[in-house]
Design a protein around this motif. Structure first.
Motif, short mmCIF file in Angstrom:
data_model
loop_
_atom_site.label_atom_id
_atom_site.label_comp_id
_atom_site.label_asym_id
_atom_site.label_seq_id
_atom_site.Cartn_x
_atom_site.Cartn_y
_atom_site.Cartn_z
N ALA A 165 26.06 41.12 -41.15
CA ALA A 165 25.99 42.15 -40.11
C ALA A 165 25.88 41.52 -38.71
N TYR A 166 25.07 40.44 -38.60
CA TYR A 166 24.89 39.77 -37.31
C TYR A 166 26.19 39.12 -36.86
N TYR A 167 26.90 38.50 -37.80
CA TYR A 167 28.18 37.88 -37.47
C TYR A 167 29.18 38.93 -36.97
N ALA A 168 29.30 40.03 -37.71
CA ALA A 168 30.25 41.08 -37.33
C ALA A 168 29.93 41.66 -35.96
N ASP A 169 28.61 41.80 -35.67
CA ASP A 169 28.17 42.31 -34.37
C ASP A 169 28.49 41.32 -33.26
N LYS A 170 28.05 40.08 -33.39
CA LYS A 170 28.17 39.09 -32.32
C LYS A 170 29.62 38.62 -32.11
N SER A 171 30.43 38.64 -33.13
CA SER A 171 31.83 38.22 -32.96
C SER A 171 32.70 39.36 -32.43
N GLY A 172 32.11 40.57 -32.30
CA GLY A 172 32.81 41.68 -31.66
C GLY A 172 33.86 42.34 -32.53
N LEU A 173 33.66 42.39 -33.84
CA LEU A 173 34.62 43.06 -34.71
C LEU A 173 34.65 44.57 -34.40
N GLY A 214 34.22 48.28 -34.23
CA GLY A 214 33.24 49.18 -34.81
C GLY A 214 31.89 48.53 -35.06
N TRP A 215 31.80 47.20 -34.91
CA TRP A 215 30.56 46.48 -35.19
C TRP A 215 29.85 45.99 -33.91
N GLU A 216 30.57 45.85 -32.82
CA GLU A 216 30.00 45.24 -31.62
C GLU A 216 28.80 46.06 -31.13
N ASN A 217 27.70 45.34 -30.86
CA ASN A 217 26.43 45.96 -30.42
C ASN A 217 25.87 46.96 -31.43
N TYR A 218 26.30 46.81 -32.68
CA TYR A 218 25.86 47.75 -33.72
C TYR A 218 24.37 47.57 -34.03
N LEU A 219 23.89 46.33 -33.95
CA LEU A 219 22.49 46.07 -34.32
C LEU A 219 21.53 46.38 -33.18
N LYS A 220 22.02 46.35 -31.94
CA LYS A 220 21.23 46.72 -30.76
C LYS A 220 19.90 45.97 -30.69
N ALA A 221 18.80 46.66 -30.92
CA ALA A 221 17.47 46.06 -30.73
C ALA A 221 17.06 45.15 -31.88
N ASN A 222 17.92 44.99 -32.88
CA ASN A 222 17.62 44.08 -33.99
C ASN A 222 16.33 44.46 -34.72
N ASN A 223 16.13 45.78 -34.87
CA ASN A 223 14.89 46.27 -35.46
C ASN A 223 14.97 46.53 -36.96
N GLY A 224 16.08 46.15 -37.55
CA GLY A 224 16.18 46.30 -39.00
C GLY A 224 17.44 47.06 -39.42
N ILE A 225 17.88 46.84 -40.65
CA ILE A 225 19.04 47.55 -41.21
C ILE A 225 18.73 47.96 -42.64
N THR A 226 19.46 48.99 -43.07
CA THR A 226 19.38 49.42 -44.48
C THR A 226 20.75 49.16 -45.12
N ILE A 227 20.74 48.52 -46.29
CA ILE A 227 21.97 48.22 -47.01
C ILE A 227 22.11 49.24 -48.15
N ILE A 228 23.17 50.03 -48.08
CA ILE A 228 23.47 51.03 -49.12
C ILE A 228 24.38 50.38 -50.16
N LEU A 229 23.91 50.30 -51.39
CA LEU A 229 24.72 49.73 -52.48
C LEU A 229 25.47 50.88 -53.16
N ASP A 230 26.81 50.85 -53.06
CA ASP A 230 27.62 51.98 -53.55
C ASP A 230 28.80 51.44 -54.36
N SER A 231 28.82 51.83 -55.62
CA SER A 231 29.95 51.44 -56.49
C SER A 231 30.91 52.60 -56.73
N ASP A 232 30.45 53.84 -56.45
CA ASP A 232 31.29 55.01 -56.71
C ASP A 232 32.49 55.09 -55.79
N ASP A 233 32.34 54.59 -54.56
CA ASP A 233 33.41 54.71 -53.57
C ASP A 233 34.22 53.41 -53.41
#
Length: 257
Positions: free
Chosen positions: A137-145, A147-166
């Motif tokens: 997530a940090y790489y995608a944010d900092k490299s400017g991909l 939809g990802w740029e500045n996505y983490l913002k304050a770096n206060n945490g993320i939730t990872i959704i594990l999804d096999s149905d989709d």
């Protein structure tokens, strides 16, 4: 023998009057004594005058010497005082400059040490699932991909959704699991837009899903990169410390409902 001053006749030494003209030789003696006395006094006066003249000359010489000594001494002390003050000012300036230079050097060293603390922290290739998710997530944010740029913002945490149905929504299915990334400001009951899959060889396929993506029109990765390359990017840019902090705030959620 006495010579008569009146006629020049020779007379005995003891004679009081001239035997030729009767001149009173006593007057002659008194006059001679008086002349002798006068001459003696004149010599004494001249001697005293010479001595006084010498004394005056000596006094002037001594006074001149003393005056020259006073002038020389004054010049010496003024010159020494000026040099001493100049040396003192120079020493003070050098001391101040040294203090400033030392303070600047210490600040620079402190800054370097502060910076080196972060650069000394490195991610290893065997990081766990939470730090892996944080690194991707940090790489995608900092490299400017997209939809990802500045996505983490304050770096206060993320939730990872594990999804096999989709899983059919993406072209590179990895090991059959989609990892959806929610930042700290999102709360969603559906699959997030920012997702990735992970192949068996640790290739990371990063996506930013759109509303048109589905099983009939699966999304293609905006970036496929190895996990080791992501870790190298993080380490090279000094992001390892931030990734570790983010990794400690990752929440794994089995699937969205």
């Amino acid at each position: 023998m006495k010579f008569c001053p009146n006629c020049g006749n020779k007379n005995k030494e003891s004679a009081k009057f001239c035997t030729n003209c009767g001149y009173n030789l006593k007057k002659r003696d008194n006059a001679a004594d008086s002349l002798h006395s006068t001459n003696s006094e004149k010599r004494t006066i001249r001697r005293i005058a010479k001595e006084q003249n010498k004394s005056h000359k000596s006094t002037w010489v001594i006074a001149t010497i003393v005056l020259l000594c006073v002038i020389a001494g004054g010049y010496y002390f003024l010159n020494i005082g000026s040099k001493s003050a100049s040396s003192s000012n120079t020493a003070t300036t050098q001391s101040a400059n040294t203090s400033v230079s030392t303070g600047t050097t210490n600040d620079s060293i402190a800054t370097q040490n502060s910076g080196s603390n972060d650069t000394d922290i490195k991610l290893s290739s065997d990081i766990g699932p939470k730090e892996t998710a944080a690194a991707i997530a940090y790489y995608a944010d900092k490299s400017g991909l997209d939809g990802w740029e500045n996505y983490l913002k304050a770096n206060n945490g993320i939730t990872i959704i594990l999804d096999s149905d989709d899983i059919a929504m993406v072209s590179e299915k990895g090991q059959g699991m989609i990892y959806g990334v929610l930042n700290e400001q999102q709360g969603s009951n559906s699959l997030p837009k920012n997702v990735y899959t992970l192949d068996e060889d640790n290739t990371v396929n990063i996506y930013h899903l759109s509303n048109e993506d589905d099983s009939d029109n699966p999304a293609t990765p905006i970036k496929s990169i190895s996990k080791d390359e992501i870790i190298q990017y993080i380490n090279n840019h000094g992001y390892a410390s931030d990734v570790k902090k983010l990794g400690s705030k990752v929440t794994l959620d089995q699937e969205a409902n």
